[in-house]
Design a protein around this motif. Structure first.
Motif, PDB file in Angstrom:
ATOM      1  N   VAL A  39     -12.860   0.678  36.379  1.00 14.05           N
ATOM      2  CA  VAL A  39     -11.879  -0.387  36.218  1.00 14.05           C
ATOM      3  C   VAL A  39     -10.953  -0.387  37.426  1.00 14.05           C
ATOM      4  O   VAL A  39     -10.383   0.645  37.771  1.00 14.05           O
ATOM      5  CB  VAL A  39     -11.061  -0.199  34.923  1.00 14.05           C
ATOM      6  N   GLN A  40     -10.827  -1.560  38.040  1.00 12.61           N
ATOM      7  CA  GLN A  40      -9.901  -1.690  39.166  1.00 12.61           C
ATOM      8  C   GLN A  40      -9.052  -2.936  38.985  1.00 12.61           C
ATOM      9  O   GLN A  40      -9.562  -4.003  38.638  1.00 12.61           O
ATOM     10  CB  GLN A  40     -10.662  -1.763  40.492  1.00 12.61           C
ATOM     11  N   LEU A  41      -7.756  -2.748  39.210  1.00 10.86           N
ATOM     12  CA  LEU A  41      -6.802  -3.838  39.130  1.00 10.86           C
ATOM     13  C   LEU A  41      -6.006  -3.824  40.428  1.00 10.86           C
ATOM     14  O   LEU A  41      -5.387  -2.807  40.762  1.00 10.86           O
ATOM     15  CB  LEU A  41      -5.856  -3.657  37.939  1.00 10.86           C
ATOM     16  N   GLN A  42      -6.017  -4.914  41.163  1.00 10.98           N
ATOM     17  CA  GLN A  42      -5.356  -4.986  42.456  1.00 10.98           C
ATOM     18  C   GLN A  42      -4.298  -6.083  42.426  1.00 10.98           C
ATOM     19  O   GLN A  42      -4.610  -7.271  42.508  1.00 10.98           O
ATOM     20  CB  GLN A  42      -6.380  -5.275  43.549  1.00 10.98           C
ATOM     21  N   ALA A  43      -3.034  -5.658  42.334  1.00  9.40           N
ATOM     22  CA  ALA A  43      -1.935  -6.621  42.300  1.00  9.40           C
ATOM     23  C   ALA A  43      -1.497  -6.979  43.709  1.00  9.40           C
ATOM     24  O   ALA A  43      -1.509  -6.132  44.609  1.00  9.40           O
ATOM     25  CB  ALA A  43      -0.754  -6.048  41.529  1.00  9.40           C
ATOM     26  N   SER A  44      -1.099  -8.224  43.886  1.00  9.51           N
ATOM     27  CA  SER A  44      -0.620  -8.688  45.186  1.00  9.51           C
ATOM     28  C   SER A  44       0.342  -9.843  44.981  1.00  9.51           C
ATOM     29  O   SER A  44       0.488 -10.359  43.865  1.00  9.51           O
ATOM     30  CB  SER A  44      -1.798  -9.124  46.059  1.00  9.51           C
ATOM     31  N   GLY A  45       1.004 -10.234  46.074  1.00  9.18           N
ATOM     32  CA  GLY A  45       1.881 -11.393  46.019  1.00  9.18           C
ATOM     33  C   GLY A  45       3.357 -11.065  45.998  1.00  9.18           C
ATOM     34  O   GLY A  45       4.191 -11.974  46.024  1.00  9.18           O
ATOM     35  N   GLY A 104       7.002  -9.416  47.402  1.00 13.59           N
ATOM     36  CA  GLY A 104       7.691  -9.555  48.673  1.00 13.59           C
ATOM     37  C   GLY A 104       9.177  -9.671  48.489  1.00 13.59           C
ATOM     38  O   GLY A 104       9.707  -9.418  47.403  1.00 13.59           O
ATOM     39  N   LEU A 105       9.834 -10.058  49.560  1.00 16.75           N
ATOM     40  CA  LEU A 105      11.279 -10.246  49.553  1.00 16.75           C
ATOM     41  C   LEU A 105      11.567 -11.733  49.402  1.00 16.75           C
ATOM     42  O   LEU A 105      11.051 -12.548  50.179  1.00 16.75           O
ATOM     43  CB  LEU A 105      11.882  -9.719  50.848  1.00 16.75           C
ATOM     44  N   VAL A 106      12.383 -12.075  48.435  1.00 12.36           N
ATOM     45  CA  VAL A 106      12.697 -13.477  48.180  1.00 12.36           C
ATOM     46  C   VAL A 106      14.171 -13.599  47.821  1.00 12.36           C
ATOM     47  O   VAL A 106      14.758 -12.657  47.253  1.00 12.36           O
ATOM     48  CB  VAL A 106      11.801 -14.045  47.059  1.00 12.36           C
ATOM     49  N   GLN A 107      14.761 -14.723  48.155  1.00 14.13           N
ATOM     50  CA  GLN A 107      16.163 -14.951  47.819  1.00 14.13           C
ATOM     51  C   GLN A 107      16.304 -15.343  46.350  1.00 14.13           C
ATOM     52  O   GLN A 107      15.394 -15.943  45.751  1.00 14.13           O
ATOM     53  CB  GLN A 107      16.734 -16.048  48.696  1.00 14.13           C
ATOM     54  N   ALA A 108      17.439 -15.031  45.801  1.00 11.96           N
ATOM     55  CA  ALA A 108      17.725 -15.426  44.427  1.00 11.96           C
ATOM     56  C   ALA A 108      17.558 -16.935  44.282  1.00 11.96           C
ATOM     57  O   ALA A 108      17.958 -17.704  45.170  1.00 11.96           O
ATOM     58  CB  ALA A 108      19.135 -15.006  44.045  1.00 11.96           C
ATOM     59  N   GLY A 109      16.958 -17.323  43.180  1.00 11.12           N
ATOM     60  CA  GLY A 109      16.684 -18.733  42.944  1.00 11.12           C
ATOM     61  C   GLY A 109      15.290 -19.156  43.372  1.00 11.12           C
ATOM     62  O   GLY A 109      14.841 -20.250  43.011  1.00 11.12           O
ATOM     63  N   GLY A 110      14.633 -18.320  44.129  1.00 16.93           N
ATOM     64  CA  GLY A 110      13.298 -18.637  44.599  1.00 16.93           C
ATOM     65  C   GLY A 110      12.229 -18.325  43.562  1.00 16.93           C
ATOM     66  O   GLY A 110      12.527 -17.965  42.418  1.00 16.93           O
ATOM     67  N   SER A 111      10.978 -18.453  44.000  1.00 17.35           N
ATOM     68  CA  SER A 111       9.836 -18.240  43.107  1.00 17.35           C
ATOM     69  C   SER A 111       8.797 -17.346  43.771  1.00 17.35           C
ATOM     70  O   SER A 111       8.730 -17.264  45.007  1.00 17.35           O
ATOM     71  CB  SER A 111       9.168 -19.578  42.758  1.00 17.35           C
ATOM     72  N   LEU A 112       8.020 -16.703  42.940  1.00 15.23           N
ATOM     73  CA  LEU A 112       6.893 -15.906  43.418  1.00 15.23           C
ATOM     74  C   LEU A 112       5.719 -16.105  42.473  1.00 15.23           C
ATOM     75  O   LEU A 112       5.921 -16.302  41.277  1.00 15.23           O
ATOM     76  CB  LEU A 112       7.239 -14.421  43.477  1.00 15.23           C
ATOM     77  N   ARG A 113       4.523 -15.997  43.036  1.00 16.69           N
ATOM     78  CA  ARG A 113       3.323 -15.981  42.212  1.00 16.69           C
ATOM     79  C   ARG A 113       2.558 -14.711  42.524  1.00 16.69           C
ATOM     80  O   ARG A 113       2.093 -14.516  43.644  1.00 16.69           O
ATOM     81  CB  ARG A 113       2.445 -17.192  42.496  1.00 16.69           C
ATOM     82  N   LEU A 114       2.472 -13.866  41.532  1.00 17.56           N
ATOM     83  CA  LEU A 114       1.739 -12.620  41.665  1.00 17.56           C
ATOM     84  C   LEU A 114       0.310 -12.821  41.177  1.00 17.56           C
ATOM     85  O   LEU A 114       0.061 -13.594  40.255  1.00 17.56           O
ATOM     86  CB  LEU A 114       2.411 -11.514  40.858  1.00 17.56           C
ATOM     87  N   SER A 115      -0.597 -12.083  41.792  1.00 22.57           N
ATOM     88  CA  SER A 115      -1.995 -12.126  41.400  1.00 22.57           C
ATOM     89  C   SER A 115      -2.490 -10.719  41.114  1.00 22.57           C
ATOM     90  O   SER A 115      -2.010  -9.749  41.708  1.00 22.57           O
ATOM     91  CB  SER A 115      -2.857 -12.722  42.523  1.00 22.57           C
ATOM     92  N   CYS A 116      -3.448 -10.630  40.211  1.00 15.89           N
ATOM     93  CA  CYS A 116      -4.074  -9.349  39.910  1.00 15.89           C
ATOM     94  C   CYS A 116      -5.576  -9.578  39.847  1.00 15.89           C
ATOM     95  O   CYS A 116      -6.082 -10.166  38.882  1.00 15.89           O
ATOM     96  CB  CYS A 116      -3.551  -8.785  38.605  1.00 15.89           C
ATOM     97  N   ALA A 117      -6.260  -9.139  40.890  1.00 16.32           N
ATOM     98  CA  ALA A 117      -7.716  -9.250  40.950  1.00 16.32           C
ATOM     99  C   ALA A 117      -8.336  -8.033  40.287  1.00 16.32           C
ATOM    100  O   ALA A 117      -7.840  -6.909  40.466  1.00 16.32           O
ATOM    101  CB  ALA A 117      -8.166  -9.359  42.394  1.00 16.32           C
ATOM    102  N   THR A 118      -9.400  -8.250  39.535  1.00 13.23           N
ATOM    103  CA  THR A 118      -9.962  -7.160  38.747  1.00 13.23           C
ATOM    104  C   THR A 118     -11.460  -6.982  38.977  1.00 13.23           C
ATOM    105  O   THR A 118     -12.154  -7.895  39.436  1.00 13.23           O
ATOM    106  CB  THR A 118      -9.728  -7.418  37.245  1.00 13.23           C
ATOM    107  N   SER A 119     -11.932  -5.807  38.619  1.00 10.61           N
ATOM    108  CA  SER A 119     -13.366  -5.530  38.652  1.00 10.61           C
ATOM    109  C   SER A 119     -13.651  -4.341  37.756  1.00 10.61           C
ATOM    110  O   SER A 119     -12.732  -3.602  37.367  1.00 10.61           O
ATOM    111  CB  SER A 119     -13.840  -5.237  40.085  1.00 10.61           C
ATOM    112  N   GLY A 120     -14.909  -4.179  37.388  1.00 10.21           N
ATOM    113  CA  GLY A 120     -15.314  -2.993  36.656  1.00 10.21           C
ATOM    114  C   GLY A 120     -15.257  -3.088  35.148  1.00 10.21           C
ATOM    115  O   GLY A 120     -15.486  -2.088  34.457  1.00 10.21           O
ATOM    116  N   PHE A 121     -14.951  -4.272  34.628  1.00  9.56           N
ATOM    117  CA  PHE A 121     -14.944  -4.454  33.178  1.00  9.56           C
ATOM    118  C   PHE A 121     -15.161  -5.933  32.887  1.00  9.56           C
ATOM    119  O   PHE A 121     -15.140  -6.776  33.787  1.00  9.56           O
ATOM    120  CB  PHE A 121     -13.633  -3.955  32.561  1.00  9.56           C
ATOM    121  N   THR A 122     -15.371  -6.238  31.620  1.00 10.82           N
ATOM    122  CA  THR A 122     -15.636  -7.618  31.222  1.00 10.82           C
ATOM    123  C   THR A 122     -14.320  -8.360  31.092  1.00 10.82           C
ATOM    124  O   THR A 122     -13.685  -8.378  30.027  1.00 10.82           O
ATOM    125  CB  THR A 122     -16.438  -7.661  29.914  1.00 10.82           C
TER     126      THR A 122
END
Length: 122
Positions: free
Chosen positions: A1-7, A9-27
């Motif tokens: 099982v592998q989970l790789q989070a990314s996305g 960073g440094l952001v100013q208050a009020g901003g937005s972020l989109r995090l991703s988690c790519a996976t492998s090794g399981f259904t």
């Protein structure tokens, strides 16, 4: 099982972020997924969860109303969008897979990614 989070960073208050988690090794399409976060000196905190169906989603009180968890089963990836970021959102964000109990309890989740740092400046 592998989970790789990314996305993160440094952001100013009020901003937005989109995090991703790519996976492998399981259904992936048969596995419930979640995001947690941990700030220095604090316990790991539930952020959001999405079941295998993707029909219902669940959020922690601290992000309710300004975050969206989603999944793409064809890409084996789970996402977390957080809007209106606040300095108190600063933490390492972890994705998790395969709960064996309560979604909200970090101990319920069997597999974890390495985390991605989110820092929100005021």
């Amino acid at each position: 099982v592998q989970l790789q989070a990314s996305g993160g960073g440094l952001v100013q208050a009020g901003g937005s972020l989109r995090l991703s988690c790519a996976t492998s090794g399981f259904t992936f399409r048969s596995t419930d997924m979640a995001w947690f976060r941990q700030a220095p000196g604090k316990e790991r905190e539930f952020v959001a969860a999405i079941p295998r169906t993707g029909i219902n989603t669940y959020y922690g009180d601290s992000v309710e109303g300004r975050s969206t968890i989603s999944r793409d089963n064809t890409k084996r990836t789970v996402y977390l969008q957080i809007d209106s970021l606040k300095p108190e959102d600063t933490a390492v964000y972890y994705c998790a897979a395969g709960p064996i109990g309560n979604y909200y309890n970090a101990r319920s989740w069997r597999s974890w990614g390495q985390g991605t740092q989110v820092t929100v400046s005021s």
